[in-house]
Design a protein around this motif. Sequence first.
Motif, PDB file in Angstrom:
ATOM      1  N   MET A   1      62.530  66.039  94.072  1.00 28.99           N
ATOM      2  CA  MET A   1      63.522  66.259  95.132  1.00 28.99           C
ATOM      3  C   MET A   1      63.073  65.752  96.454  1.00 28.99           C
ATOM      4  SD  MET A   1      66.028  67.974  93.655  1.00 28.99           S
ATOM      5  CE  MET A   1      66.794  69.246  94.701  1.00 28.99           C
ATOM      6  N   ILE A   2      63.755  65.104  97.235  1.00 29.13           N
ATOM      7  CA  ILE A   2      63.421  64.699  98.526  1.00 29.13           C
ATOM      8  C   ILE A   2      62.769  65.613  99.478  1.00 29.13           C
ATOM      9  CG2 ILE A   2      64.134  63.277 100.489  1.00 29.13           C
ATOM     10  CD1 ILE A   2      66.286  62.010  98.622  1.00 29.13           C
ATOM     11  N   GLN A 240      63.564  52.910  86.668  1.00 27.31           N
ATOM     12  CA  GLN A 240      63.428  53.053  85.214  1.00 27.31           C
ATOM     13  C   GLN A 240      62.112  52.605  84.458  1.00 27.31           C
ATOM     14  OE1 GLN A 240      65.304  55.423  83.133  1.00 27.31           O
ATOM     15  NE2 GLN A 240      63.595  55.017  81.895  1.00 27.31           N
ATOM     16  N   ALA A 241      62.070  51.057  85.189  1.00 30.06           N
ATOM     17  CA  ALA A 241      61.106  50.270  84.672  1.00 30.06           C
ATOM     18  C   ALA A 241      59.657  51.249  84.940  1.00 30.06           C
ATOM     19  CB  ALA A 241      61.226  48.950  85.067  1.00 30.06           C
ATOM     20  N   TYR A 242      59.522  51.754  85.912  1.00 35.36           N
ATOM     21  CA  TYR A 242      58.026  52.153  86.347  1.00 35.36           C
ATOM     22  C   TYR A 242      57.897  53.457  85.615  1.00 35.36           C
ATOM     23  CZ  TYR A 242      54.649  54.129  89.498  1.00 35.36           C
ATOM     24  OH  TYR A 242      53.361  54.774  90.045  1.00 35.36           O
ATOM     25  N   ARG A 243      58.985  54.052  85.113  1.00 31.54           N
ATOM     26  CA  ARG A 243      58.560  55.261  84.379  1.00 31.54           C
ATOM     27  C   ARG A 243      58.335  54.965  83.046  1.00 31.54           C
ATOM     28  NH1 ARG A 243      62.880  60.282  83.071  1.00 31.54           N
ATOM     29  NH2 ARG A 243      64.008  58.628  82.013  1.00 31.54           N
ATOM     30  N   GLY A 256      61.720  58.608  88.863  1.00 33.68           N
ATOM     31  CA  GLY A 256      61.704  58.326  90.407  1.00 33.68           C
ATOM     32  C   GLY A 256      60.387  58.984  91.031  1.00 33.68           C
ATOM     33  N   GLU A 257      59.599  59.817  90.147  1.00 30.46           N
ATOM     34  CA  GLU A 257      58.235  60.446  90.499  1.00 30.46           C
ATOM     35  C   GLU A 257      57.284  59.241  90.767  1.00 30.46           C
ATOM     36  OE1 GLU A 257      54.900  63.428  88.544  1.00 30.46           O
ATOM     37  OE2 GLU A 257      56.841  62.985  87.506  1.00 30.46           O
ATOM     38  N   PRO A 349      65.537  62.675  90.300  1.00 35.97           N
ATOM     39  CA  PRO A 349      64.932  64.024  90.297  1.00 35.97           C
ATOM     40  C   PRO A 349      63.362  64.317  90.644  1.00 35.97           C
ATOM     41  CG  PRO A 349      65.561  64.027  88.098  1.00 35.97           C
ATOM     42  CD  PRO A 349      66.053  62.651  88.682  1.00 35.97           C
ATOM     43  N   GLY A 350      62.722  63.128  90.393  1.00 27.95           N
ATOM     44  CA  GLY A 350      61.155  63.214  90.588  1.00 27.95           C
ATOM     45  C   GLY A 350      60.967  62.473  91.993  1.00 27.95           C
ATOM     46  N   MET A 351      61.839  61.887  92.509  1.00 26.95           N
ATOM     47  CA  MET A 351      61.627  61.163  93.922  1.00 26.95           C
ATOM     48  C   MET A 351      61.434  62.069  95.019  1.00 26.95           C
ATOM     49  SD  MET A 351      63.615  57.943  95.677  1.00 26.95           S
ATOM     50  CE  MET A 351      63.145  56.974  94.085  1.00 26.95           C
ATOM     51  N   GLU A 352      60.329  62.203  95.825  1.00 27.06           N
ATOM     52  CA  GLU A 352      60.009  63.052  96.900  1.00 27.06           C
ATOM     53  C   GLU A 352      60.215  62.195  98.342  1.00 27.06           C
ATOM     54  OE1 GLU A 352      56.647  65.954  96.583  1.00 27.06           O
ATOM     55  OE2 GLU A 352      56.037  64.492  94.795  1.00 27.06           O
TER      56      GLU A 352
END
Length: 393
Positions: A1-2, A240-243, A256-257, A349-352
């Motif tokens: 969550m941001i 997606q590629a990073y995950r 997104g984490e 949902p993982g992006m802060e």
Amino acid sequence: MISKFATVYAGHIDFPDHGQNATPANERRFTNDQLAGVYDKLETIAKTMDRFGFDTLWLAEHHFQHEGYECLPNILMCAVHLAHVTKQLKIGCGFNITPMWHPLRLAEDYATADLLTKGRTVFGVGRGYHSREVETFGSPIIDQNANRELFEEQVEILFKAFNEGSFAHKGKHYTLPPEVPYRGYQLKELTLVPRPVNQPVECWQPVVSASARGLDFMVRHNIKGAVGGGAATMQGGPIQAYRDAAARAGKEWKLGENLMVGIHGYIGKTRDEAVRRLVPLYEEHVKMFAPLGFVPGLTPDQIAAVARRGGWDAAGVPKVEHFMGLGSWFAGTSDDLVAFLKGVEEKYPGMEHINFSSPLTTPKDVMVEQFQILAEEVMPHFRGGSVHAAAAK
């Protein structure tokens, strides 16, 4: 969550004119006093962001830019100063262009900044993209394979120096330490003095090509990624590629984490006003970056056109609305931005971290105004935003 809001300031002066009908980029030349004025501007920006509860001000290392676009050659020195005139703002290195450094000098300078700023300097590494900069310092950039090879060895050395009490390294480009006699013994290892006291070192790198090799390298060293906006971001390509790279390394990260998405934009009272004010700033951005390959989709004829004064429509140069549709540029009200970011938050949902930046060449007073609008009308809508808003009042 941001929950963490940042911006980038690469050190542009306040330009006397903007847009396609203004001075062409290659014809711009400013006095030393004008170029040096970016440091007063930088301090004002940092103090404003600190007052309004932003998380990080990212700076960019660049050299020799008499055109006035990016005028901060040593961002670690800037970070030390800014930490002493702010209370809580973190200063991010976005990015130290590693091929222009000896890796051990970079490691020492970062470790010193880590100590002097009490952990408020965030490390970052990049490969570079200006041939005038990187090649002048004696490293390759036109040869991309040679550049990546050098960069990867340098980063290996950096993390050895950060993480190990003593270390040695033997590679294609570096033998550390050199095998020489020293005070009666043969030198076999080195110790970085000082080492960073805040461990593990938080490190960021731009995600550009999103190649499997590059992403696997980042994940192996726990390097976080800064992703530009646009269709690839909104469709999840590099995210997606990073995950996926993390999964290959046995790490289960949310979508997104450990990533930050970047958006250029302008917040106005109406969408029409915001677009109108954004257009000349966008056009100045294109004049700077299109010849360097950082405005996607432009043809060679269009790149040639942006180097001249006017005539962009005849050449078919995309307007800012095109990139707004792709998600890399924003113009609208604060409510529009909240809705846009809520969409990003829902999808990833993982992006802060969100990096909402005034475009290159935005005047200082406008940047300060935009920070206040963002802090008071946008940040409170996100997790942790109420804390930021309280700090702003």
